[in-house]
Design a protein around this motif. Sequence first.
Motif, PDB file in Angstrom:
ATOM      1  N   LEU A  36       3.866   5.571  -5.618  1.00 11.04           N
ATOM      2  CA  LEU A  36       3.698   5.595  -7.067  1.00 11.04           C
ATOM      3  C   LEU A  36       2.654   6.617  -7.479  1.00 11.04           C
ATOM      4  CD1 LEU A  36       4.359   4.380  -9.834  1.00 11.04           C
ATOM      5  CD2 LEU A  36       2.612   2.639  -9.386  1.00 11.04           C
ATOM      6  N   ASN A  37       1.578   6.714  -6.704  1.00 10.35           N
ATOM      7  CA  ASN A  37       0.549   7.708  -7.021  1.00 10.35           C
ATOM      8  C   ASN A  37       1.093   9.122  -6.904  1.00 10.35           C
ATOM      9  OD1 ASN A  37      -1.360   5.726  -7.489  1.00 10.35           O
ATOM     10  ND2 ASN A  37      -2.168   5.775  -5.394  1.00 10.35           N
ATOM     11  N   GLN A  38       1.939   9.358  -5.882  1.00  9.83           N
ATOM     12  CA  GLN A  38       2.536  10.684  -5.735  1.00  9.83           C
ATOM     13  C   GLN A  38       3.436  11.026  -6.914  1.00  9.83           C
ATOM     14  OE1 GLN A  38       1.910  12.974  -3.408  1.00  9.83           O
ATOM     15  NE2 GLN A  38       0.415  11.627  -2.407  1.00  9.83           N
ATOM     16  N   SER A  71       0.826  -1.205   0.000  1.00 13.23           N
ATOM     17  CA  SER A  71       0.000   0.000   0.000  1.00 13.23           C
ATOM     18  C   SER A  71       0.858   1.253   0.000  1.00 13.23           C
ATOM     19  CB  SER A  71      -0.926  -0.012   1.222  1.00 13.23           C
ATOM     20  OG  SER A  71      -1.698   1.165   1.271  1.00 13.23           O
ATOM     21  N   SER A  72       1.936   1.243   0.796  1.00 10.44           N
ATOM     22  CA  SER A  72       2.823   2.414   0.822  1.00 10.44           C
ATOM     23  C   SER A  72       3.505   2.617  -0.517  1.00 10.44           C
ATOM     24  CB  SER A  72       3.863   2.253   1.934  1.00 10.44           C
ATOM     25  OG  SER A  72       4.752   1.176   1.638  1.00 10.44           O
ATOM     26  N   GLN A  73       3.900   1.514  -1.163  1.00 12.01           N
ATOM     27  CA  GLN A  73       4.505   1.645  -2.479  1.00 12.01           C
ATOM     28  C   GLN A  73       3.502   2.157  -3.504  1.00 12.01           C
ATOM     29  OE1 GLN A  73       7.925   1.183  -3.086  1.00 12.01           O
ATOM     30  NE2 GLN A  73       7.740   1.206  -0.852  1.00 12.01           N
ATOM     31  N   SER A  74       2.264   1.725  -3.375  1.00 11.39           N
ATOM     32  CA  SER A  74       1.221   2.232  -4.280  1.00 11.39           C
ATOM     33  C   SER A  74       1.002   3.721  -4.068  1.00 11.39           C
ATOM     34  CB  SER A  74      -0.074   1.452  -4.047  1.00 11.39           C
ATOM     35  OG  SER A  74      -1.105   1.955  -4.877  1.00 11.39           O
ATOM     36  N   ASN A  75       1.019   4.160  -2.795  1.00 11.09           N
ATOM     37  CA  ASN A  75       0.859   5.590  -2.520  1.00 11.09           C
ATOM     38  C   ASN A  75       2.041   6.394  -3.072  1.00 11.09           C
ATOM     39  OD1 ASN A  75      -1.574   5.214  -1.206  1.00 11.09           O
ATOM     40  ND2 ASN A  75      -0.612   4.987   0.812  1.00 11.09           N
ATOM     41  N   TRP A  84      -3.973  19.784  -5.471  1.00 15.64           N
ATOM     42  CA  TRP A  84      -3.408  18.780  -6.369  1.00 15.64           C
ATOM     43  C   TRP A  84      -1.888  18.706  -6.221  1.00 15.64           C
ATOM     44  CZ3 TRP A  84      -6.472  20.005 -11.522  1.00 15.64           C
ATOM     45  CH2 TRP A  84      -7.834  19.657 -11.309  1.00 15.64           C
ATOM     46  N   LEU A  85      -1.319  19.637  -5.514  1.00 16.41           N
ATOM     47  CA  LEU A  85       0.121  19.642  -5.252  1.00 16.41           C
ATOM     48  C   LEU A  85       0.352  19.662  -3.740  1.00 16.41           C
ATOM     49  CD1 LEU A  85       1.565  22.119  -7.900  1.00 16.41           C
ATOM     50  CD2 LEU A  85       1.810  19.645  -7.835  1.00 16.41           C
ATOM     51  N   LEU A  92       4.271  13.890 -12.186  1.00 17.66           N
ATOM     52  CA  LEU A  92       4.524  13.800 -13.622  1.00 17.66           C
ATOM     53  C   LEU A  92       3.331  14.292 -14.429  1.00 17.66           C
ATOM     54  CD1 LEU A  92       6.299  10.310 -13.817  1.00 17.66           C
ATOM     55  CD2 LEU A  92       7.344  12.593 -13.871  1.00 17.66           C
ATOM     56  N   THR A  93       2.130  14.027 -13.952  1.00 18.67           N
ATOM     57  CA  THR A  93       0.923  14.495 -14.645  1.00 18.67           C
ATOM     58  C   THR A  93       0.845  16.014 -14.622  1.00 18.67           C
ATOM     59  OG1 THR A  93      -0.239  12.463 -14.069  1.00 18.67           O
ATOM     60  CG2 THR A  93      -1.583  14.336 -14.714  1.00 18.67           C
TER      61      THR A  93
END
Length: 322
Positions: free
Chosen positions: A257-259, A251-255, A321-322, A264-265
């Motif tokens: 990655l989302n950050q 879950s922490s790695q997923s978070n 968003w930031l 990048l977006t």
Amino acid sequence: MITTLVHRDGQTRQVDAVDPAWLAPGASELVWVDIELPDPGARALLQDVFQVHELALEDALSAIHHPKIELYDRYLYLILHGIQAAGAGDTGFETHDIDFFLGDRFLVTVHTAPSRSISIEHQTCLRNAHALGEGPAGLLHRITDAMVDHYRPEVDALDLRLEALEDVVFEHPSTNPVRDILALKQDVAALRRVALPQRDALGRLARREFALIPDAMAYRFRDVYDHLVQLTDESVFFQDRVTGLLDAYLSSQSNRLNQVMKVLTVISTIFMPLTVLTGLYGMNVTLPQFPGGPDAQFWWLIGIVTVIVVTMLAAFRRRNWL
């Protein structure tokens, strides 16, 4: 290797072979035979002297079996697992099964690897004649009690490994501990796979289901059973903690990655209007000119680009968003 101890006339001594007369009804001798496989005489001794059933014989001479308990005509057949610590520098542990044949006047132990519990009890019987003189059931109790006690250091080591991995996951999220977590999960699963059926087998000894276990000895087995219940409960708790730890890391790695994807977006979104603006003014066509002549066009574009970037960053921050 076959080791034979006999208790007779108040003394315990080691002998070379088993006299069948010691096993006859009405005999006064108490016999303990320990067999460490492989041994060429093990099958003949079990089959011809102790008259072990062929099914129990095959189980005893095979490599490994899960813990269980079975009652035959002349004896009680019990399989338990001892624990063996890993070598220096290694983690984890391994188990090896010990087969017990408990009779009215004898106890036979069969195992394929050296056993700390049996070695300690062997020396105790040679020093103290009362150890074997108490009877085969008492000897079985002391061996099983020592086997269960040897689980405690390894279970504590599992707890320390788990705490260390929890520190890594929550304090150092950049480290990848998945391999260590899966190795720990495998060790915990192995502990549960052995401890649960072993608990059930010892529970039957504690419930006085067998005439070969006197009532007074059943209370002793109940104490061993209580210790094993505690170990099995801890193994279940460890399993839940390890599963939760793996889920928390993923879950922490997923978070994270989302950050990263969010940053990048935002960068890509900012560069979209800039790409359109620079692309228009990079074409070989006549476009409207900003005031100030040809030398001022570059600075106009830089100013517009800066305003767009600042405006978009401000809008993103206002929307969190930031």
